[in-house]
Design a protein around this motif. Structure first.
Motif, mmCIF file in Angstrom:
data_model
loop_
_atom_site.group_PDB
_atom_site.id
_atom_site.type_symbol
_atom_site.label_atom_id
_atom_site.label_comp_id
_atom_site.label_asym_id
_atom_site.label_seq_id
_atom_site.Cartn_x
_atom_site.Cartn_y
_atom_site.Cartn_z
ATOM 1 N N ARG A 85 23.576 -61.084 15.068
ATOM 2 C CA ARG A 85 24.757 -61.962 14.961
ATOM 3 C C ARG A 85 25.774 -61.638 16.067
ATOM 4 O O ARG A 85 26.937 -61.374 15.805
ATOM 5 C CB ARG A 85 25.389 -61.824 13.579
ATOM 6 N N ASP A 143 28.262 -62.527 18.992
ATOM 7 C CA ASP A 143 29.174 -63.663 19.122
ATOM 8 C C ASP A 143 30.045 -63.491 20.368
ATOM 9 O O ASP A 143 30.253 -62.379 20.856
ATOM 10 C CB ASP A 143 30.068 -63.731 17.876
ATOM 11 N N GLU A 155 33.876 -64.371 22.340
ATOM 12 C CA GLU A 155 35.282 -64.614 22.014
ATOM 13 C C GLU A 155 36.101 -64.560 23.298
ATOM 14 O O GLU A 155 36.398 -63.483 23.810
ATOM 15 C CB GLU A 155 35.827 -63.568 21.026
ATOM 16 N N ARG A 215 28.680 -59.630 14.367
ATOM 17 C CA ARG A 215 29.354 -59.967 13.118
ATOM 18 C C ARG A 215 28.788 -59.234 11.900
ATOM 19 O O ARG A 215 29.535 -58.945 10.952
ATOM 20 C CB ARG A 215 29.286 -61.477 12.900
ATOM 21 N N VAL A 246 33.668 -70.197 17.654
ATOM 22 C CA VAL A 246 32.723 -69.093 17.772
ATOM 23 C C VAL A 246 31.547 -69.306 16.813
ATOM 24 O O VAL A 246 31.584 -70.169 15.941
ATOM 25 C CB VAL A 246 33.423 -67.744 17.487
ATOM 26 N N ALA A 247 30.511 -68.502 16.975
ATOM 27 C CA ALA A 247 29.324 -68.645 16.131
ATOM 28 C C ALA A 247 29.618 -68.328 14.672
ATOM 29 O O ALA A 247 28.963 -68.868 13.767
ATOM 30 C CB ALA A 247 28.206 -67.756 16.654
ATOM 31 N N TYR A 278 24.036 -67.884 16.839
ATOM 32 C CA TYR A 278 24.443 -66.625 17.464
ATOM 33 C C TYR A 278 23.660 -66.413 18.754
ATOM 34 O O TYR A 278 22.659 -67.088 19.039
ATOM 35 C CB TYR A 278 24.229 -65.461 16.497
#
Length: 285
Positions: free
Chosen positions: A122, A124, A126, A162, A250-251, A258
């Motif tokens: 996961r 991600d 940003e 995440r 974002v994912a 992701y």
């Protein structure tokens, strides 16, 4: 002024970019773009730039672009600082700035590969406005005073895992933020006199497809309030980096997949130099 660091990791050369886009060797002024230079060396750099005393760095265009600041003593990060991002994270807007930390060794260049940890599922992106501290800041009283302690601004990618952030961290976030290469920065550090931090478009793409597109005007807590607030709890040192939060897209929202090895991230902030571009690769074991 606009600063960069060029060369292989650990051997970067400081440069200042002039109005013609030439990369001028800053070594007559400083050994690096570090806290000492940001606290004391900006007037000398400006004087030499304006007088024409600095020479172009030979071969600069072919060199790797490093992070525009040497490894900071601290990387402080603000979570959920855009209302729409808080909503897509299924969280109410925070009443006070949420603080977490990244390890300083996460900071890499804007075009360096980002390493996916073993088993990570996961990862991600940003895009964030990064604030670089220029004067020691402690117990500041006002927003204006806070702005006077900022050396400049950078584009920062607060890469996150995440699952590590939410399920492995026991209520804290930093386990999902501290993998190696998880904070590309740059390509330029733009001094505070050239930037309105609350009027900047910031955006991201993955494999050429749009993800984030917003403005720092949508921040819940302004840059000035973040710096003032943090100074009440910790002493901010010259060269420290503050990531000020990311907008929606974002994912983690569930609207996008992701990241995986082979994917390419591009992120940018208008006015802070060219866009970043990173390829995701598997971490070397």
């Amino acid at each position: 002024m606009r600063f960069m660091r060029l060369g292989e990791p650990g051997e970067e050369i400081p440069v200042v970019v002039d109005a013609e886009g030439r990369r001028l060797d800053l070594r007559p002024v400083t050994r690096d773009i570090d806290g000492r230079f940001l606290a004391n060396g900006l007037p000398a750099a400006r004087e030499d730039l304006e007088s024409g005393a600095l020479e172009p760095l030979e071969g600069a265009e072919a060199m790797r672009v490093g992070a525009p600041i040497a490894r900071p003593t601290a990387v402080l990060c603000i979570g959920q600082n855009y209302a729409a991002h808080a909503a897509e994270s299924d969280s109410p807007p925070p009443e006070v700035p949420i603080l977490f930390f990244k390890h300083p060794n996460t900071v890499v260049g804007p075009y360096d590969d980002v390493a996916v940890p073993p088993g990570a599922e996961r990862v991600d992106w940003e895009v964030e406005l990064g604030v670089v501290i220029g004067r020691r800041a402690r117990y500041l009283d006002s927003a204006q005073e806070a702005l006077e302690h900022i050396a400049g601004y950078v584009t920062s990618n607060d890469v996150s895992e995440r699952e590590y952030q939410t399920a492995h961290s026991g209520g804290q976030w930093s386990k999902g933020k501290c993998a190696e290469t998880f904070n590309p920065v740059g390509p330029q550090l733009v001094t505070a006199d050239e930037v309105d931090p609350q009027d900047l478009r910031l955006w991201s793409r993955v494999n050429g497809e749009p993800r984030q597109d917003s403005s720092t005007s949508d921040m819940i807590f302004t840059v000035a309030e973040i710096v003032r607030h943090l100074s009440r709890y910790t002493v901010l040192e010259p060269g420290d980096l503050i990531n000020t939060g990311t907008p929606q897209g974002v994912a983690l929202s569930g609207r996008f997949p992701y990241l995986r090895s082979g994917d390419v991230m591009e992120i940018g902030i208008d006015g802070l130099g060219e866009a970043q571009r990173q390829r995701l690769v598997g971490a070397r074991l």
